[in-house]
Write a protein that holds these residues in place. Structure first.
Motif, PDB file in Angstrom:
ATOM      1  N   LYS A  60       0.971  -1.283   0.027  1.00 52.33           N
ATOM      2  CA  LYS A  60      -0.205  -0.438   0.446  1.00 52.33           C
ATOM      3  C   LYS A  60       0.717   1.452  -0.190  1.00 52.33           C
ATOM      4  O   LYS A  60      -0.091   2.446  -0.247  1.00 52.33           O
ATOM      5  CB  LYS A  60      -1.027  -0.309   0.976  1.00 52.33           C
ATOM      6  N   LEU A  61       1.981   1.370   0.223  1.00 54.51           N
ATOM      7  CA  LEU A  61       2.919   2.533   0.531  1.00 54.51           C
ATOM      8  C   LEU A  61       4.253   2.332  -0.790  1.00 54.51           C
ATOM      9  O   LEU A  61       4.557   3.383  -0.949  1.00 54.51           O
ATOM     10  CB  LEU A  61       3.862   2.621   1.885  1.00 54.51           C
ATOM     11  N   ARG A  62       3.840   1.666  -1.826  1.00 58.93           N
ATOM     12  CA  ARG A  62       4.350   1.858  -2.973  1.00 58.93           C
ATOM     13  C   ARG A  62       3.831   2.734  -3.670  1.00 58.93           C
ATOM     14  O   ARG A  62       2.999   3.629  -3.740  1.00 58.93           O
ATOM     15  CB  ARG A  62       3.829   0.704  -4.125  1.00 58.93           C
ATOM     16  N   GLY A  63       5.090   4.180  -4.603  1.00 58.59           N
ATOM     17  CA  GLY A  63       4.883   4.556  -4.604  1.00 58.59           C
ATOM     18  C   GLY A  63       5.020   6.470  -3.647  1.00 58.59           C
ATOM     19  O   GLY A  63       4.323   7.579  -4.423  1.00 58.59           O
ATOM     20  N   ALA A  90       5.933   1.285  10.178  1.00 63.41           N
ATOM     21  CA  ALA A  90       6.550   2.437   8.929  1.00 63.41           C
ATOM     22  C   ALA A  90       6.688   3.047   9.356  1.00 63.41           C
ATOM     23  O   ALA A  90       6.153   4.240  10.250  1.00 63.41           O
ATOM     24  CB  ALA A  90       4.752   2.099   8.090  1.00 63.41           C
ATOM     25  N   ALA A  91       6.610   4.199   8.654  1.00 61.31           N
ATOM     26  CA  ALA A  91       7.514   5.944   8.856  1.00 61.31           C
ATOM     27  C   ALA A  91       7.627   6.575   7.506  1.00 61.31           C
ATOM     28  O   ALA A  91       7.081   6.144   6.672  1.00 61.31           O
ATOM     29  CB  ALA A  91       9.415   5.905   9.189  1.00 61.31           C
ATOM     30  N   CYS A  92       7.275   8.006   7.647  1.00 63.10           N
ATOM     31  CA  CYS A  92       6.545   8.886   6.138  1.00 63.10           C
ATOM     32  C   CYS A  92       7.818  10.486   6.551  1.00 63.10           C
ATOM     33  O   CYS A  92       8.172  10.380   7.899  1.00 63.10           O
ATOM     34  CB  CYS A  92       5.328   9.561   7.037  1.00 63.10           C
ATOM     35  N   GLY A  93       8.421  10.215   5.500  1.00 62.50           N
ATOM     36  CA  GLY A  93       9.093  11.682   5.347  1.00 62.50           C
ATOM     37  C   GLY A  93       9.801  11.348   4.796  1.00 62.50           C
ATOM     38  O   GLY A  93      10.193  10.617   4.675  1.00 62.50           O
ATOM     39  N   LYS A  94      11.106  12.494   5.855  1.00 60.89           N
ATOM     40  CA  LYS A  94      12.126  12.167   6.139  1.00 60.89           C
ATOM     41  C   LYS A  94      13.182  11.348   7.450  1.00 60.89           C
ATOM     42  O   LYS A  94      11.919  11.401   8.300  1.00 60.89           O
ATOM     43  CB  LYS A  94      12.850  13.209   6.248  1.00 60.89           C
ATOM     44  N   ILE A  95      13.138   9.939   6.337  1.00 64.77           N
ATOM     45  CA  ILE A  95      13.397   9.235   8.172  1.00 64.77           C
ATOM     46  C   ILE A  95      14.900   8.967   8.456  1.00 64.77           C
ATOM     47  O   ILE A  95      15.651   9.763   7.866  1.00 64.77           O
ATOM     48  CB  ILE A  95      12.741   7.889   6.901  1.00 64.77           C
ATOM     49  N   SER A 177      -3.304   8.413   8.640  1.00 61.01           N
ATOM     50  CA  SER A 177      -1.660   8.454   8.488  1.00 61.01           C
ATOM     51  C   SER A 177      -0.781   7.714   7.331  1.00 61.01           C
ATOM     52  O   SER A 177       0.928   8.371   7.029  1.00 61.01           O
ATOM     53  CB  SER A 177      -0.834   7.882  10.353  1.00 61.01           C
ATOM     54  N   LEU A 178      -0.820   6.574   6.959  1.00 63.46           N
ATOM     55  CA  LEU A 178      -0.330   6.099   5.690  1.00 63.46           C
ATOM     56  C   LEU A 178      -0.567   6.469   4.426  1.00 63.46           C
ATOM     57  O   LEU A 178      -0.835   5.761   3.484  1.00 63.46           O
ATOM     58  CB  LEU A 178       0.074   4.783   6.021  1.00 63.46           C
ATOM     59  N   GLU A 179      -1.799   6.904   4.661  1.00 58.63           N
ATOM     60  CA  GLU A 179      -3.335   7.576   3.309  1.00 58.63           C
ATOM     61  C   GLU A 179      -3.519   5.648   3.195  1.00 58.63           C
ATOM     62  O   GLU A 179      -3.714   5.493   1.674  1.00 58.63           O
ATOM     63  CB  GLU A 179      -2.568   8.072   2.037  1.00 58.63           C
ATOM     64  N   CYS A 180      -4.027   4.856   3.663  1.00 58.34           N
ATOM     65  CA  CYS A 180      -4.102   3.578   3.624  1.00 58.34           C
ATOM     66  C   CYS A 180      -5.638   3.100   4.319  1.00 58.34           C
ATOM     67  O   CYS A 180      -5.897   3.694   5.808  1.00 58.34           O
ATOM     68  CB  CYS A 180      -3.361   2.401   3.095  1.00 58.34           C
ATOM     69  N   GLU A 181      -5.857   1.797   4.042  1.00 57.59           N
ATOM     70  CA  GLU A 181      -6.757   1.052   4.995  1.00 57.59           C
ATOM     71  C   GLU A 181      -5.756  -0.438   4.932  1.00 57.59           C
ATOM     72  O   GLU A 181      -5.392  -1.011   4.301  1.00 57.59           O
ATOM     73  CB  GLU A 181      -8.351   0.874   4.316  1.00 57.59           C
ATOM     74  N   LEU A 182      -5.991  -0.863   6.142  1.00 56.39           N
ATOM     75  CA  LEU A 182      -5.899  -2.641   6.030  1.00 56.39           C
ATOM     76  C   LEU A 182      -7.193  -3.045   7.373  1.00 56.39           C
ATOM     77  O   LEU A 182      -7.401  -3.109   7.920  1.00 56.39           O
ATOM     78  CB  LEU A 182      -4.981  -2.436   7.454  1.00 56.39           C
ATOM     79  N   PRO A 183      -7.247  -4.183   5.408  1.00 51.58           N
ATOM     80  CA  PRO A 183      -8.584  -4.785   6.176  1.00 51.58           C
ATOM     81  C   PRO A 183      -8.374  -6.392   7.069  1.00 51.58           C
ATOM     82  O   PRO A 183      -6.824  -6.821   6.810  1.00 51.58           O
ATOM     83  CB  PRO A 183      -9.238  -5.653   4.733  1.00 51.58           C
ATOM     84  N   LEU A 184      -9.128  -6.871   8.101  1.00 48.00           N
ATOM     85  CA  LEU A 184      -8.271  -7.527   8.339  1.00 48.00           C
ATOM     86  C   LEU A 184      -8.112  -9.450   7.965  1.00 48.00           C
ATOM     87  O   LEU A 184      -8.050 -10.021   8.294  1.00 48.00           O
ATOM     88  CB  LEU A 184      -9.331  -7.588  10.355  1.00 48.00           C
ATOM     89  N   ARG A 185      -9.249  -9.437   7.141  1.00 49.10           N
ATOM     90  CA  ARG A 185      -9.324 -10.450   6.262  1.00 49.10           C
ATOM     91  C   ARG A 185      -7.655  -9.991   5.538  1.00 49.10           C
ATOM     92  O   ARG A 185      -7.214 -11.410   5.512  1.00 49.10           O
ATOM     93  CB  ARG A 185     -10.282  -9.914   4.867  1.00 49.10           C
ATOM     94  N   ASP A 186      -7.140  -9.185   5.127  1.00 50.87           N
ATOM     95  CA  ASP A 186      -5.881  -9.179   4.462  1.00 50.87           C
ATOM     96  C   ASP A 186      -4.238  -9.769   5.953  1.00 50.87           C
ATOM     97  O   ASP A 186      -3.890 -10.606   5.860  1.00 50.87           O
ATOM     98  CB  ASP A 186      -5.119  -7.995   3.815  1.00 50.87           C
ATOM     99  N   ILE A 187      -4.726  -9.107   7.012  1.00 46.34           N
ATOM    100  CA  ILE A 187      -3.793  -9.987   8.434  1.00 46.34           C
ATOM    101  C   ILE A 187      -3.834 -10.987   8.380  1.00 46.34           C
ATOM    102  O   ILE A 187      -3.485 -11.902   8.095  1.00 46.34           O
ATOM    103  CB  ILE A 187      -4.120  -8.470   8.646  1.00 46.34           C
ATOM    104  N   TYR A 188      -5.235 -11.881   8.278  1.00 47.26           N
ATOM    105  CA  TYR A 188      -5.848 -12.883   8.376  1.00 47.26           C
ATOM    106  C   TYR A 188      -6.030 -13.677   8.082  1.00 47.26           C
ATOM    107  O   TYR A 188      -5.539 -14.996   7.937  1.00 47.26           O
ATOM    108  CB  TYR A 188      -7.026 -12.843   9.751  1.00 47.26           C
ATOM    109  N   GLU A 189      -4.865 -13.381   7.047  1.00 48.45           N
ATOM    110  CA  GLU A 189      -5.046 -14.256   5.570  1.00 48.45           C
ATOM    111  C   GLU A 189      -4.346 -15.366   5.619  1.00 48.45           C
ATOM    112  O   GLU A 189      -2.654 -15.462   6.485  1.00 48.45           O
ATOM    113  CB  GLU A 189      -4.585 -13.855   3.990  1.00 48.45           C
TER     114      GLU A 189
END
Length: 194
Positions: A60-63, A90-95, A177-189
């Motif tokens: 989800k953070l690509r690009g 995860a970290a954003c901006g100047k790391i 903060s990461l401009e995304c969502e995280l579905p539990l379906r993906d977490i528990y795949e």
């Protein structure tokens, strides 16, 4: 007065001994005021959940100007020195990273994720949560169950932290903060609970 011989001898490590062990070992340890806690290993469920989360966040953070890190990247925690090993971050901006005797620790995480286990849950919910939340850059802290489809999200709103609970495979965790969502379906795949 003689020492109690029934009590096992316990070695308290200096910070120098800890850093020497960290550099010499292929395992990861956390330093807790002279005690060492091995952070390597864990259950198959723990590994699967951790891999799923890292993969999904990285994709989800690509690009974007953010980057995802694995459980091998420590987070500098001045409140609980020197650093902790979260399961994903995860970290954003100047790391920024800080060197601790040759160990590079992330200084400004935006997101920290801990997958709960019986041996670490109390620390994840208390001391580590407080240490992570003291970092000004942190916006989200996720506690992920490995015994049920459940995630607790702590999100920063100004000076305050808001707690939300997400349960069931249809739930979706917003991570603005990461401009995304995280579905539990993906977490528990690939994870099935009895």
């Amino acid at each position: 007065m003689a020492a109690n011989l029934r009590e096992p001898y316990r070695h308290y490590y200096t910070i120098e001994e800890y850093f020497a062990l960290e550099k010499a070992s292929d395992r990861r340890y956390e330093y807790w005021n002279g005690d060492l806690v091995c952070m390597s290993g864990g259950s198959e469920q723990h590994s699967t959940i951790t891999s799923n989360i890292h993969r999904e966040i990285a994709n989800k953070l690509r690009g974007k100007s953010c980057r995802s890190y694995t459980d091998g990247t420590p987070i500098a925690t001045p409140q609980l020195p020197p650093y902790r090993y979260p399961d994903t971050s995860a970290a954003c901006g100047k790391i920024h990273f800080r060197s601790f005797d040759g160990i590079e620790a992330l200084v400004n995480p935006t997101l920290v994720v801990e997958v709960l286990s019986a041996t670490t849950e109390n620390a994840d919910r208390k001391q580590k949560k407080d240490a992570y939340q003291a970092l000004p850059s942190l916006k989200d802290y996720l506690l992920v169950s490995q015994t049920a489809y459940h995630v607790t999200r702590f999100s920063r709103h100004g000076e305050f932290w808001h707690r939300e609970e997400f349960s069931g495979l249809e739930a979706v965790i917003p991570l603005p903060s990461l401009e995304c969502e995280l579905p539990l379906r993906d977490i528990y795949e690939g994870v099935v609970f009895e």
